[in-house]
Design an enzyme around this catalytic site. Sequence first.
Site, PDB file in Angstrom:
ATOM      1  N   HIS A   1       0.864  -1.191   0.000  1.00 12.98           N
ATOM      2  CA  HIS A   1       0.000   0.000   0.000  1.00 12.98           C
ATOM      3  C   HIS A   1       0.898   1.237   0.000  1.00 12.98           C
ATOM      4  CE1 HIS A   1      -3.732  -2.256   0.812  1.00 12.98           C
ATOM      5  NE2 HIS A   1      -2.939  -3.043   1.513  1.00 12.98           N
TER       6      HIS A   1
ATOM      7  N   ARG B   1      -0.414   4.335  -0.796  1.00 15.29           N
ATOM      8  CA  ARG B   1      -1.305   5.401  -0.327  1.00 15.29           C
ATOM      9  C   ARG B   1      -1.532   6.552  -1.304  1.00 15.29           C
ATOM     10  NH1 ARG B   1      -3.636   2.066   2.974  1.00 15.29           N
ATOM     11  NH2 ARG B   1      -2.630   1.715   4.980  1.00 15.29           N
TER      12      ARG B   1
ATOM     13  N   ASN C   1      -6.457   0.687  -3.193  1.00 17.61           N
ATOM     14  CA  ASN C   1      -7.309   1.434  -2.255  1.00 17.61           C
ATOM     15  C   ASN C   1      -6.723   2.803  -1.921  1.00 17.61           C
ATOM     16  OD1 ASN C   1      -5.222   0.244  -0.772  1.00 17.61           O
ATOM     17  ND2 ASN C   1      -6.455   0.044   1.077  1.00 17.61           N
TER      18      ASN C   1
ATOM     19  N   ASP D   1      -8.564  -5.113  -2.325  1.00 20.63           N
ATOM     20  CA  ASP D   1      -7.972  -5.349  -1.007  1.00 20.63           C
ATOM     21  C   ASP D   1      -8.282  -4.220  -0.031  1.00 20.63           C
ATOM     22  OD1 ASP D   1      -6.155  -6.959   0.741  1.00 20.63           O
ATOM     23  OD2 ASP D   1      -5.138  -5.028   0.807  1.00 20.63           O
TER      24      ASP D   1
ATOM     25  N   HIS E   1      -9.281 -10.286  -1.048  1.00 19.14           N
ATOM     26  CA  HIS E   1      -9.217 -10.040   0.390  1.00 19.14           C
ATOM     27  C   HIS E   1     -10.330 -10.874   1.009  1.00 19.14           C
ATOM     28  CE1 HIS E   1      -8.832  -7.231   3.976  1.00 19.14           C
ATOM     29  NE2 HIS E   1      -9.985  -7.824   4.208  1.00 19.14           N
TER      30      HIS E   1
ATOM     31  N   HIS F   1      -3.047 -12.443   1.993  1.00 14.48           N
ATOM     32  CA  HIS F   1      -2.740 -12.599   3.429  1.00 14.48           C
ATOM     33  C   HIS F   1      -3.503 -13.719   4.135  1.00 14.48           C
ATOM     34  CE1 HIS F   1      -6.213  -9.951   3.323  1.00 14.48           C
ATOM     35  NE2 HIS F   1      -5.500  -8.855   3.146  1.00 14.48           N
TER      36      HIS F   1
ATOM     37  N   ASP G   1       1.985  -6.815   2.663  1.00 14.33           N
ATOM     38  CA  ASP G   1       0.802  -6.035   3.035  1.00 14.33           C
ATOM     39  C   ASP G   1       1.242  -4.770   3.780  1.00 14.33           C
ATOM     40  OD1 ASP G   1      -1.800  -5.188   3.302  1.00 14.33           O
ATOM     41  OD2 ASP G   1      -2.342  -6.639   4.863  1.00 14.33           O
TER      42      ASP G   1
ATOM     43  N   HIS H   1       0.448   4.155   8.149  1.00 10.96           N
ATOM     44  CA  HIS H   1      -0.574   5.057   8.679  1.00 10.96           C
ATOM     45  C   HIS H   1       0.103   6.249   9.349  1.00 10.96           C
ATOM     46  CE1 HIS H   1      -4.146   2.646   7.951  1.00 10.96           C
ATOM     47  NE2 HIS H   1      -3.522   1.585   8.437  1.00 10.96           N
TER      48      HIS H   1
END
Length: 451
Positions: free
Chosen positions: A75, A77, A107, A167, A194, A247, A320, A324
């Site tokens: 990810h 972002r 995403n 995902d 997912h 995952h 994965d 954040h």
Amino acid sequence: MTTKHSERGGAGERSGAITLLRGASIMGGEVRDLAIRDGVLIDPASIDDDARDAVEVVDASGLVALPGLVDLHTHLRQPGGEQAETVATGVRAAAAGGYTCVFAMANTSPVADTQAVVEQVHRLGLEAGLATVRPIGAVSVGLAGERLADMGMLAGSAARVTVFSDDGHCVADAELMRRALEHAASLGAVIAQHAQDPALTRGSVMHESPLAAELGLTGWPSVAEASIVARDAMLAEATGARLHVCHVSTLETVEVVRAAKQRGIAITAEVTPHHLLLTEELVRSYDARYKVNPPLRADRDVRALREALADGTIDIVATDHAPHAPEAKQAAFADAAFGMVGLETALGAVQLAMVETGLLDWAGVARVMSTAPAEIGQEPGYDAPLEVGSRAHVVLLDPAARRIIEPTALRGRSANSPFLGVELPGSVLHVWHGGRRTVAEGELQLEEAAR
């Protein structure tokens, strides 16, 4: 120029120049030299005597040479989540961890369900230069699980999308998933699911177990994962499509994947480094660094995942990597965001869980972290071992090193790692991405990579 673990890239990146990696243990086995010229591995014996004085030599004695790592599940972002990570900062973390190619999940905000977004991510990866960035396209518009995205348009874009995934969200509607698999089959693409039945996981924040009841947290049953995988395996068989399971975290899911493979269904699966090492017991601290989707499971699941990776039931390791911003994790456990960063710790975690336990040798690590992910993602040039004529995607690892993971040492934008303060084995010292040095002596070579 001869150097002990050479300080900078240079000669190996100039047209026609040669870099010689002297005395590396090739995937933990045979000790021999590797040579790089014009982005390709060449036979060291082919180096002319007249050229030897201009060869840059890197002393690789005691180091393990691996093909550049490939992560099928990252990810990054961007766009929309730049406070947590950008493509540029994400590939810095990737390169530092030994990765030369990462697949960026869809995403983002806006979602990667349009040609404009996947091409933006692709372009940002080219500009960063440290690793190849391959955008993953959304299965459904807005990840809403209601209408299929225009998968054909994404596959035909300049970004050349080969993997589709919602995902972060399960494609829960069976009819939509069937049509997605049919469409993917016609494109030669793969659907990465997912696996999380939303009806069984409402409000769930940790593994369903007596510990969850003790801690007063809503449990997440194993069947919520395994049941979706069983359904999708049957849909893949019916459509002749390729299904990839993201995952995997439970013993029950391992058993479903194993049975599907025995039936000849075109199914592959991944496991994360954290699910190979960490268990639900860490949640006792209520530290949100240990909140992840799917959750950390029981010890029996960790053992099953390790065995499944060793015997080939699980095909690959994928990070994965889910960065954040601090405020997203600095909350009560039930309210905090799901996710962990993992690009810089993945290789060390796999060494600890699989190599030092005797479950995989370094050739096996190369398979599950390099060649097999590239094959699933259909990324040519990254699915080859360290042979003459292959693209020079190379990692030199010191397997004897030990390092304690500190937040200030992470190159990505976020520090929500479950391994902070933990000692992990191994240290990535050098990385070449298509012949360009991206890491030397453990330090990023930003100017060299961007040339």
